[in-house]
Design a protein around this motif. Structure first.
Motif, PDB file in Angstrom:
ATOM      1  N   ARG A  51     -61.909  21.664  -3.987  1.00 29.26           N
ATOM      2  CA  ARG A  51     -60.879  21.391  -4.982  1.00 29.26           C
ATOM      3  C   ARG A  51     -59.661  20.740  -4.319  1.00 29.26           C
ATOM      4  O   ARG A  51     -59.080  19.795  -4.849  1.00 29.26           O
ATOM      5  N   ILE A  52     -59.302  21.194  -3.120  1.00 30.74           N
ATOM      6  CA  ILE A  52     -58.152  20.628  -2.405  1.00 30.74           C
ATOM      7  C   ILE A  52     -58.456  19.193  -1.988  1.00 30.74           C
ATOM      8  O   ILE A  52     -57.634  18.288  -2.145  1.00 30.74           O
ATOM      9  N   VAL A  53     -59.647  18.967  -1.444  1.00 28.25           N
ATOM     10  CA  VAL A  53     -60.000  17.641  -0.931  1.00 28.25           C
ATOM     11  C   VAL A  53     -60.124  16.630  -2.059  1.00 28.25           C
ATOM     12  O   VAL A  53     -59.752  15.466  -1.905  1.00 28.25           O
ATOM     13  N   THR A  54     -60.627  17.046  -3.189  1.00 28.55           N
ATOM     14  CA  THR A  54     -60.795  16.101  -4.301  1.00 28.55           C
ATOM     15  C   THR A  54     -59.550  15.989  -5.165  1.00 28.55           C
ATOM     16  O   THR A  54     -59.545  15.221  -6.127  1.00 28.55           O
ATOM     17  N   ASP A  55     -58.509  16.710  -4.817  1.00 28.56           N
ATOM     18  CA  ASP A  55     -57.259  16.647  -5.571  1.00 28.56           C
ATOM     19  C   ASP A  55     -56.611  15.273  -5.357  1.00 28.56           C
ATOM     20  O   ASP A  55     -56.598  14.737  -4.263  1.00 28.56           O
ATOM     21  N   GLY A  56     -56.050  14.704  -6.410  1.00 27.85           N
ATOM     22  CA  GLY A  56     -55.467  13.374  -6.348  1.00 27.85           C
ATOM     23  C   GLY A  56     -54.277  13.278  -5.400  1.00 27.85           C
ATOM     24  O   GLY A  56     -54.121  12.297  -4.675  1.00 27.85           O
ATOM     25  N   SER A  57     -53.405  14.260  -5.389  1.00 27.30           N
ATOM     26  CA  SER A  57     -52.223  14.183  -4.534  1.00 27.30           C
ATOM     27  C   SER A  57     -52.604  14.255  -3.057  1.00 27.30           C
ATOM     28  O   SER A  57     -51.986  13.607  -2.218  1.00 27.30           O
ATOM     29  N   TYR A  58     -53.640  15.015  -2.732  1.00 26.65           N
ATOM     30  CA  TYR A  58     -54.095  15.089  -1.344  1.00 26.65           C
ATOM     31  C   TYR A  58     -54.621  13.721  -0.910  1.00 26.65           C
ATOM     32  O   TYR A  58     -54.323  13.243   0.177  1.00 26.65           O
TER      33      TYR A  58
ATOM     34  N   LEU B 180     -71.954  35.675   1.447  1.00 26.45           N
ATOM     35  CA  LEU B 180     -72.294  34.353   0.932  1.00 26.45           C
ATOM     36  C   LEU B 180     -71.449  34.007  -0.288  1.00 26.45           C
ATOM     37  O   LEU B 180     -70.993  32.869  -0.440  1.00 26.45           O
ATOM     38  N   SER B 181     -71.206  34.971  -1.134  1.00 28.29           N
ATOM     39  CA  SER B 181     -70.369  34.745  -2.304  1.00 28.29           C
ATOM     40  C   SER B 181     -68.949  34.371  -1.892  1.00 28.29           C
ATOM     41  O   SER B 181     -68.345  33.464  -2.460  1.00 28.29           O
ATOM     42  N   ALA B 182     -68.412  35.067  -0.872  1.00 25.77           N
ATOM     43  CA  ALA B 182     -67.070  34.759  -0.384  1.00 25.77           C
ATOM     44  C   ALA B 182     -67.017  33.353   0.217  1.00 25.77           C
ATOM     45  O   ALA B 182     -66.048  32.612   0.005  1.00 25.77           O
ATOM     46  N   VAL B 183     -68.046  32.969   0.955  1.00 31.52           N
ATOM     47  CA  VAL B 183     -68.090  31.636   1.557  1.00 31.52           C
ATOM     48  C   VAL B 183     -68.165  30.572   0.463  1.00 31.52           C
ATOM     49  O   VAL B 183     -67.512  29.531   0.552  1.00 31.52           O
ATOM     50  N   LYS B 184     -68.941  30.840  -0.588  1.00 33.46           N
ATOM     51  CA  LYS B 184     -69.026  29.884  -1.699  1.00 33.46           C
ATOM     52  C   LYS B 184     -67.665  29.716  -2.375  1.00 33.46           C
ATOM     53  O   LYS B 184     -67.277  28.607  -2.729  1.00 33.46           O
ATOM     54  N   ASP B 185     -66.935  30.819  -2.550  1.00 33.49           N
ATOM     55  CA  ASP B 185     -65.606  30.740  -3.163  1.00 33.49           C
ATOM     56  C   ASP B 185     -64.656  29.916  -2.305  1.00 33.49           C
ATOM     57  O   ASP B 185     -63.895  29.089  -2.811  1.00 33.49           O
ATOM     58  N   ARG B 186     -64.711  30.135  -0.974  1.00 29.74           N
ATOM     59  CA  ARG B 186     -63.833  29.378  -0.078  1.00 29.74           C
ATOM     60  C   ARG B 186     -64.196  27.900  -0.081  1.00 29.74           C
ATOM     61  O   ARG B 186     -63.325  27.037  -0.066  1.00 29.74           O
ATOM     62  N   LEU B 187     -65.490  27.613  -0.108  1.00 30.13           N
ATOM     63  CA  LEU B 187     -65.924  26.214  -0.139  1.00 30.13           C
ATOM     64  C   LEU B 187     -65.476  25.539  -1.423  1.00 30.13           C
ATOM     65  O   LEU B 187     -65.043  24.371  -1.408  1.00 30.13           O
TER      66      LEU B 187
END
Length: 105
Positions: A84-91, A72-79
């Motif tokens: 972070r990628i999706v909310t990034d301005g350049s994306y 669960l900790s690993a899944v939280k880190d990946r999420l």
């Protein structure tokens, strides 16, 4: 002076005693059924005897619990990384540019 008729009260007292005993048996049965610890007359918990099988089962469940927590900790880190990628301005800008270009033919 009128005296209280104890003969009339005796069946009511007996009925209350039987109902109280029945309620105690019922609540004890519910506690056993749902795994709550039983208590003695002094309020201390009465624990059932533990067998090797019970100890092994607790050990296996603890190990599985630790593995699931790590997963669960690993899944939280990946999420968090995906968020972070999706909310990034350049994306977001790249998606808007692609939308303006129109559908690919």
């Amino acid at each position: 002076m009128m005296t209280f008729p104890f003969e009339a009260f005796a069946p009511v007292a007996a009925l209350l005693g039987v109902l109280g005993l029945g309620a105690w048996v019922f609540t004890t049965w519910l506690r056993i059924r749902h795994g709550y610890p039983l208590e003695n007359s002094w309020g201390k918990a009465v624990y059932p005897r533990t067998s090797d099988e019970t100890t092994e089962r607790v050990r296996l469940l603890s190990t599985e619990n630790a593995q699931l927590r790590a997963e669960l900790s690993a899944v939280k880190d990946r999420l968090a990384t995906v968020e972070r990628i999706v909310t990034d301005g350049s994306y977001r800008l790249d998606r808007e540019i692609d939308a303006l270009r129109g559908p690919a033919n």
